[in-house]
Motif scaffolding. Structure first.
Motif, PDB file in Angstrom:
ATOM      1  N   THR A  79       0.823  -1.211   0.000  1.00  0.00           N
ATOM      2  CA  THR A  79       0.000   0.000   0.000  1.00  0.00           C
ATOM      3  C   THR A  79       0.855   1.257   0.000  1.00  0.00           C
ATOM      4  O   THR A  79       0.383   2.318  -0.378  1.00  0.00           O
ATOM      5  N   THR A  80       2.083   1.122   0.430  1.00  0.00           N
ATOM      6  CA  THR A  80       3.012   2.254   0.401  1.00  0.00           C
ATOM      7  C   THR A  80       4.114   1.944  -0.600  1.00  0.00           C
ATOM      8  O   THR A  80       4.834   0.960  -0.438  1.00  0.00           O
ATOM      9  N   TYR A  81       4.209   2.768  -1.588  1.00  0.00           N
ATOM     10  CA  TYR A  81       5.214   2.546  -2.629  1.00  0.00           C
ATOM     11  C   TYR A  81       5.582   3.892  -3.249  1.00  0.00           C
ATOM     12  O   TYR A  81       4.943   4.921  -2.988  1.00  0.00           O
ATOM     13  N   TYR A  82       6.618   3.861  -4.068  1.00  0.00           N
ATOM     14  CA  TYR A  82       7.155   5.080  -4.640  1.00  0.00           C
ATOM     15  C   TYR A  82       7.400   4.845  -6.125  1.00  0.00           C
ATOM     16  O   TYR A  82       7.890   3.793  -6.530  1.00  0.00           O
ATOM     17  N   LEU A  83       7.066   5.834  -6.891  1.00  0.00           N
ATOM     18  CA  LEU A  83       7.225   5.747  -8.339  1.00  0.00           C
ATOM     19  C   LEU A  83       8.200   6.818  -8.802  1.00  0.00           C
ATOM     20  O   LEU A  83       8.213   7.938  -8.278  1.00  0.00           O
TER      21      LEU A  83
ATOM     22  N   SER B  12       2.777   6.823  -2.945  1.00  0.00           N
ATOM     23  CA  SER B  12       1.461   6.261  -3.249  1.00  0.00           C
ATOM     24  C   SER B  12       0.312   7.011  -2.594  1.00  0.00           C
ATOM     25  O   SER B  12      -0.852   6.812  -2.952  1.00  0.00           O
ATOM     26  N   PHE B  13       0.607   7.879  -1.640  1.00  0.00           N
ATOM     27  CA  PHE B  13      -0.463   8.610  -0.966  1.00  0.00           C
ATOM     28  C   PHE B  13      -0.707   9.979  -1.580  1.00  0.00           C
ATOM     29  O   PHE B  13      -1.604  10.707  -1.145  1.00  0.00           O
ATOM     30  N   ASP B  14       0.083  10.302  -2.568  1.00  0.00           N
ATOM     31  CA  ASP B  14      -0.031  11.615  -3.173  1.00  0.00           C
ATOM     32  C   ASP B  14      -0.425  11.455  -4.637  1.00  0.00           C
ATOM     33  O   ASP B  14       0.410  11.246  -5.496  1.00  0.00           O
ATOM     34  N   GLU B  15      -1.722  11.577  -4.910  1.00  0.00           N
ATOM     35  CA  GLU B  15      -2.202  11.381  -6.271  1.00  0.00           C
ATOM     36  C   GLU B  15      -2.316  12.676  -7.053  1.00  0.00           C
ATOM     37  O   GLU B  15      -2.825  12.691  -8.162  1.00  0.00           O
ATOM     38  N   GLN B  16      -1.848  13.736  -6.480  1.00  0.00           N
ATOM     39  CA  GLN B  16      -1.892  14.996  -7.211  1.00  0.00           C
ATOM     40  C   GLN B  16      -0.984  14.926  -8.429  1.00  0.00           C
ATOM     41  O   GLN B  16       0.135  14.435  -8.360  1.00  0.00           O
ATOM     42  N   ASN B  17      -1.494  15.437  -9.517  1.00  0.00           N
ATOM     43  CA  ASN B  17      -0.656  15.531 -10.701  1.00  0.00           C
ATOM     44  C   ASN B  17       0.393  16.618 -10.500  1.00  0.00           C
ATOM     45  O   ASN B  17       0.188  17.547  -9.713  1.00  0.00           O
ATOM     46  N   GLU B  18       1.494  16.466 -11.199  1.00  0.00           N
ATOM     47  CA  GLU B  18       2.571  17.431 -11.032  1.00  0.00           C
ATOM     48  C   GLU B  18       2.997  17.960 -12.383  1.00  0.00           C
ATOM     49  O   GLU B  18       3.021  17.235 -13.365  1.00  0.00           O
ATOM     50  N   ILE B  19       3.312  19.247 -12.376  1.00  0.00           N
ATOM     51  CA  ILE B  19       3.787  19.895 -13.597  1.00  0.00           C
ATOM     52  C   ILE B  19       5.106  20.576 -13.282  1.00  0.00           C
ATOM     53  O   ILE B  19       5.248  21.256 -12.260  1.00  0.00           O
TER      54      ILE B  19
END
Lengths: 114, 114
Positions: free
Chosen positions: A30-34, A53-60
């Motif tokens: 459940t906790t992972y990093y991309l 994995s807890f931050d689903e905000q898109n990034e620009i």
């Protein structure tokens, strides 16, 4: 076990086109990093972004943007108004809590022609 | 800036030779990694080390060994080089043990075994 799939082996675009590189991952944690890395012709992998994995905000970041969707286990990367200098191999990677190992996809080669 | 250096950019060796690939990082990172990169296969982990004199096998350790006598230096050893070890070898380092850490890569060594 963890797995990263980059189904696009090679993409060719003309300068100023937008391009999206796909990344699909598999993990039971459940906790992972991309991560995304860029490998220009010189060979060195350059770190671009890390997302947990807890931050689903898109990034620009400038012409680069990332779309993280847990519902589809995807972490796609878009380059807007591509440039010749964007030509490189791009790797998506995954790590999980407690393990320092990165699992890489097979990479997508992006060719941007003038 | 993190700096990871590798002793050679290009190496040509003969089958049966003992080969040493050296990697040095200057950021006091605990973790160091050796990957090999082959077309269509992405990056695969050979060995990693999370402390001096400590090592862990990665996904493809056969035919390789490693040495870490000092924190900043991680060596990859091919005891008896074979043609199927012709590849691009990448070293990386990272700080910490949570799994969230970014790995920073060296420029790579292209090894050709004849």
């Amino acid at each position: 076990a963890q797995k990263v799939t980059q189904a696009q082996t090679e993409i060719s675009v003309v300068e100023k086109e937008d391009v999206t590189l796909d990344c699909v991952y598999e993990t039971r944690d459940t906790t992972y990093y991309l991560f995304w890395y860029k490998q220009p012709p010189s060979g060195e992998l350059v770190f671009l972004i890390r997302r947990n994995s807890f931050d689903e905000q898109n990034e620009i970041s400038g012409r680069y943007s990332w779309n993280f969707q847990k519902s589809t286990s995807s972490f796609n990367f878009t380059i807007t108004a591509s440039q010749v200098v964007d030509s490189a191999v791009y790797f998506c990677a995954l790590s999980v809590t407690g393990f320092q190992k990165l699992v890489f996809g097979t990479g997508t080669r992006l060719l941007v022609s003038p | 800036d993190v700096k990871v250096t590798q002793s050679s950019r290009y190496l040509v060796k003969r089958t049966g030779e003992k080969v040493f690939l050296e990697c040095v990082q200057d950021m006091d990172h605990e973790n160091m990694f050796w990957y090999r990169q082959d077309p269509g296969l992405g990056l695969r982990l050979i060995y990693f080390s999370y402390d001096v004199k400590m090592k862990e096998k990665g996904d493809i350790p056969e035919g390789y060994s490693v040495s870490r006598e000092k924190k900043e230096r991680f060596s990859l050893i091919l005891e008896s080089a074979s043609t199927n070890q012709t590849s691009m070898y990448l070293c990386a380092s990272s700080f910490g043990t949570s799994g969230s850490e970014t790995q920073y890569f060296g420029p790579g060594t292209r090894l050709l075994v004849l």
